[in-house]
Scaffold this motif. Structure first.
Motif, PDB file in Angstrom:
ATOM      1  N   ILE A 242      -0.865  -7.433  13.868  1.00 30.80           N
ATOM      2  CA  ILE A 242      -1.838  -7.684  12.810  1.00 30.80           C
ATOM      3  C   ILE A 242      -1.299  -7.106  11.506  1.00 30.80           C
ATOM      4  N   GLY A 243      -1.385  -7.906  10.450  1.00 28.50           N
ATOM      5  CA  GLY A 243      -0.862  -7.452   9.167  1.00 28.50           C
ATOM      6  C   GLY A 243      -1.830  -7.689   8.030  1.00 28.50           C
ATOM      7  N   ILE A 244      -1.688  -6.866   6.998  1.00 33.85           N
ATOM      8  CA  ILE A 244      -2.387  -7.109   5.732  1.00 33.85           C
ATOM      9  C   ILE A 244      -1.321  -7.480   4.710  1.00 33.85           C
ATOM     10  N   ARG A 245      -1.414  -8.685   4.210  1.00 32.69           N
ATOM     11  CA  ARG A 245      -0.519  -9.130   3.144  1.00 32.69           C
ATOM     12  C   ARG A 245      -1.193  -8.835   1.800  1.00 32.69           C
ATOM     13  N   THR A 246      -0.514  -8.114   0.961  1.00 30.77           N
ATOM     14  CA  THR A 246      -1.009  -7.829  -0.391  1.00 30.77           C
ATOM     15  C   THR A 246      -0.204  -8.658  -1.373  1.00 30.77           C
ATOM     16  N   PHE A 267       3.605  -6.120   3.018  1.00 35.64           N
ATOM     17  CA  PHE A 267       2.991  -6.290   4.329  1.00 35.64           C
ATOM     18  C   PHE A 267       2.828  -4.930   4.988  1.00 35.64           C
ATOM     19  N   LYS A 268       1.655  -4.708   5.511  1.00 39.16           N
ATOM     20  CA  LYS A 268       1.424  -3.551   6.371  1.00 39.16           C
ATOM     21  C   LYS A 268       1.122  -4.103   7.766  1.00 39.16           C
ATOM     22  N   LEU A 307      -5.542  -0.362   9.757  1.00 40.73           N
ATOM     23  CA  LEU A 307      -4.821  -0.963   8.630  1.00 40.73           C
ATOM     24  C   LEU A 307      -5.564  -0.748   7.308  1.00 40.73           C
ATOM     25  N   PHE A 308      -6.852  -1.019   7.302  1.00 38.02           N
ATOM     26  CA  PHE A 308      -7.602  -0.874   6.050  1.00 38.02           C
ATOM     27  C   PHE A 308      -7.747   0.594   5.659  1.00 38.02           C
ATOM     28  N   HIS A 309      -7.830   1.479   6.654  1.00 35.27           N
ATOM     29  CA  HIS A 309      -7.928   2.908   6.352  1.00 35.27           C
ATOM     30  C   HIS A 309      -6.664   3.406   5.659  1.00 35.27           C
ATOM     31  N   ASN A 310      -5.531   2.801   6.000  1.00 36.36           N
ATOM     32  CA  ASN A 310      -4.255   3.238   5.429  1.00 36.36           C
ATOM     33  C   ASN A 310      -3.794   2.363   4.273  1.00 36.36           C
ATOM     34  N   LEU A 311      -4.687   1.587   3.728  1.00 33.71           N
ATOM     35  CA  LEU A 311      -4.337   0.718   2.601  1.00 33.71           C
ATOM     36  C   LEU A 311      -4.357   1.544   1.324  1.00 33.71           C
ATOM     37  N   ARG A 312      -3.182   1.936   0.862  1.00 34.09           N
ATOM     38  CA  ARG A 312      -3.065   2.796  -0.323  1.00 34.09           C
ATOM     39  C   ARG A 312      -2.109   2.180  -1.314  1.00 34.09           C
ATOM     40  N   GLU A 313      -2.179   2.665  -2.526  1.00 32.92           N
ATOM     41  CA  GLU A 313      -1.242   2.223  -3.552  1.00 32.92           C
ATOM     42  C   GLU A 313       0.157   2.734  -3.233  1.00 32.92           C
ATOM     43  N   GLU A 314       1.156   1.890  -3.502  1.00 31.30           N
ATOM     44  CA  GLU A 314       2.528   2.340  -3.368  1.00 31.30           C
ATOM     45  C   GLU A 314       2.917   3.164  -4.588  1.00 31.30           C
ATOM     46  N   ALA A 315       3.931   3.950  -4.428  1.00 35.32           N
ATOM     47  CA  ALA A 315       4.334   4.882  -5.497  1.00 35.32           C
ATOM     48  C   ALA A 315       5.193   4.183  -6.540  1.00 35.32           C
ATOM     49  N   THR A 316       4.674   3.146  -7.154  1.00 34.76           N
ATOM     50  CA  THR A 316       5.362   2.507  -8.291  1.00 34.76           C
ATOM     51  C   THR A 316       4.396   2.497  -9.468  1.00 34.76           C
ATOM     52  N   LEU A 321      -1.302  -2.194 -12.505  1.00 32.49           N
ATOM     53  CA  LEU A 321      -1.507  -3.121 -13.618  1.00 32.49           C
ATOM     54  C   LEU A 321      -1.800  -4.539 -13.143  1.00 32.49           C
ATOM     55  N   PHE A 322      -1.615  -4.823 -11.872  1.00 29.26           N
ATOM     56  CA  PHE A 322      -1.738  -6.199 -11.372  1.00 29.26           C
ATOM     57  C   PHE A 322      -2.963  -6.364 -10.484  1.00 29.26           C
ATOM     58  N   ASN A 323      -3.446  -7.598 -10.480  1.00 31.22           N
ATOM     59  CA  ASN A 323      -4.508  -7.946  -9.528  1.00 31.22           C
ATOM     60  C   ASN A 323      -3.921  -7.983  -8.116  1.00 31.22           C
ATOM     61  N   ARG A 324      -4.735  -7.649  -7.130  1.00 32.85           N
ATOM     62  CA  ARG A 324      -4.267  -7.644  -5.750  1.00 32.85           C
ATOM     63  C   ARG A 324      -5.206  -8.459  -4.871  1.00 32.85           C
ATOM     64  N   ASP A 325      -4.607  -9.266  -4.028  1.00 36.86           N
ATOM     65  CA  ASP A 325      -5.359 -10.082  -3.076  1.00 36.86           C
ATOM     66  C   ASP A 325      -4.901  -9.707  -1.668  1.00 36.86           C
ATOM     67  N   HIS A 326      -5.839  -9.157  -0.856  1.00 27.34           N
ATOM     68  CA  HIS A 326      -5.490  -8.731   0.495  1.00 27.34           C
ATOM     69  C   HIS A 326      -5.894  -9.814   1.508  1.00 27.34           C
ATOM     70  N   GLN A 327      -4.980 -10.161   2.382  1.00 26.68           N
ATOM     71  CA  GLN A 327      -5.244 -11.164   3.408  1.00 26.68           C
ATOM     72  C   GLN A 327      -4.829 -10.614   4.774  1.00 26.68           C
ATOM     73  N   VAL A 328      -5.742 -10.745   5.743  1.00 22.76           N
ATOM     74  CA  VAL A 328      -5.401 -10.346   7.108  1.00 22.76           C
ATOM     75  C   VAL A 328      -4.671 -11.505   7.785  1.00 22.76           C
ATOM     76  N   GLU A 329      -3.512 -11.212   8.368  1.00 19.25           N
ATOM     77  CA  GLU A 329      -2.698 -12.235   9.023  1.00 19.25           C
ATOM     78  C   GLU A 329      -2.326 -11.785  10.436  1.00 19.25           C
ATOM     79  N   THR A 330      -2.087 -12.754  11.276  1.00 19.40           N
ATOM     80  CA  THR A 330      -1.613 -12.470  12.639  1.00 19.40           C
ATOM     81  C   THR A 330      -0.192 -12.979  12.784  1.00 19.40           C
TER      82      THR A 330
END
Length: 361
Positions: A242-246, A267-268, A307-316, A321-330
């Motif tokens: 199971i993945g979250i595509r950002t 991808f997470k 997965l959602f509990h560990n959904l954090r911003e990356e260190a960049t 500054l950007f919009n983010r769209d999260h999608q759950v994928e298998t």
């Protein structure tokens, strides 16, 4: 694919597999005892139970004279079962077999791995064996034949194959099935001459059309994180990842130059099995009809929460500054386990393991 991998201690104990079994009735008949008539057996038992007064007891029970019984006793002497008025060692053995093994029947569960061309051992069990019903198209049913739940659809052909495995390796099966076997054979394999015996195998009709199996679990540590499609000693399956595509996009009316710095999709991923995810081999389509574990389970829901509990911003510095769209994928990861791991898992109470004759060489 830029991936951040999260792992958790899986509550799943392993892949459940199913070894098909069918119930039979096995009957033993000693050929010599089958040939002896009723009078002959009476004489043997009388001499066995009443060594001193055996002859007189025989005359009393049968009502026959010595002259009338002489052809019978002469035959028994010719067969080396009696000598004079006493049983020989062979005669004592026949009485023992008659009382404890001859015409005895036992029910047994046998698997369908009765061909000597099969890899690895075969299995059987007595009535204490725990069995479970299975469906015709159920996944993870361990069989090396093609379509169908059993290698031979013809009952007579199947019975003949099961009989052959018993008479080819009688010492592997009969002592476990017949409690009187060791007593009669005195623990000596040399005394079990299968040519002296007739072994009958009958399929129990009520279990012939139904489908049953022994259930076992392959330890997670034995599962391989890749497919072995070209290795006949391995079983392949697909496991969900199971993945979250950002996906990032430029906000409306943002500076034009910002678009050139749009981050790539991230991808997470988290698998439902507690094994390493090989991102080079995962795909959007399952490569096998065997799927484990199934989606929609409690484990699946736990993965989503993790997965959602560990959904954090990356260190960049630019990501905020950007919009983010999260999608759950298998996604699907090809996996496999070996026949050796199956053999190790089939340590079920009541299940006996029989080595293939080729393994002994």
């Amino acid at each position: 694919m830029t991936v951040s991998e999260y792992f958790q201690e899986s509550t799943l104990t392993g892949v459940k597999v199913y070894l098909p079994v069918r119930q039979y009735e096995v009957t033993l008949k000693h050929r010599l005892l089958e040939q002896l008539g009723g009078f002959s057996r009476i004489i043997l038992e009388a001499l066995h139970d009443f060594a001193q007064a055996g002859r007189e007891l025989i005359y009393s029970i049968t009502g026959l004279t010595q002259q009338q019984l002489e052809p019978v006793t002469r035959r028994l002497e010719g067969l080396e079962l009696i000598r004079g008025a006493a049983l020989t060692a062979k005669g004592k053995e026949m009485v023992l077999i008659y009382n404890h093994l001859h015409r005895q029947s036992r029910l047994v569960w046998l698997d369908g791995r009765y061909s000597h061309q099969e890899r690895g051992p075969s299995f059987f069990g007595d009535l204490s064996l725990p069995i479970t019903p299975i469906d015709a198209g159920q996944a993870f049913v361990l069989k090396s034949w093609g379509d169908g739940i059993w290698p031979k659809s013809d009952w007579n052909e199947d019975r003949a194959f099961q009989l052959k495995r018993l008479i080819d390796q009688p010492i592997e099966y009969l002592p476990s099935l017949f409690e009187g076997f060791a007593h009669c054979m005195a623990g000596s394999e040399a005394r079990m001459n299968i040519a002296d015996w007739e072994v009958e195998v009958r399929i129990i009709p009520e279990f012939a059309t139904a489908r049953f199996a022994v259930e076992a679990a392959i330890d997670s540590a034995s599962i391989l994180s890749d497919s072995h499609s070209d290795t006949p000693t391995h079983f392949n399956f697909s496991s969900p990842v199971i993945g979250i595509r950002t996906a990032y996009s430029t906000p409306k009316n943002a500076p034009v130059g910002l678009a050139t710095n749009t981050p790539k999709d991230r991808f997470k991923l988290l698998g439902l099995l507690n094994t390493t995810i090989n991102t080079a081999s995962i795909s959007r389509e399952a490569t096998s009809d065997w799927i484990w574990p199934e989606l929609g389970t409690v484990a699946h829901e736990q993965v989503l929460h993790t997965l959602f509990h560990n959904l954090r911003e990356e260190a960049t510095s630019l990501e905020p500054l950007f919009n983010r769209d999260h999608q759950v994928e298998t996604w699907w990861q090809p996996m496999s386990f070996s026949w050796e791991s199956v053999d190790g898992a089939l340590r079920v109470a009541g299940l006996k393991r029989v080595k293939n004759p080729r393994e002994r060489k």
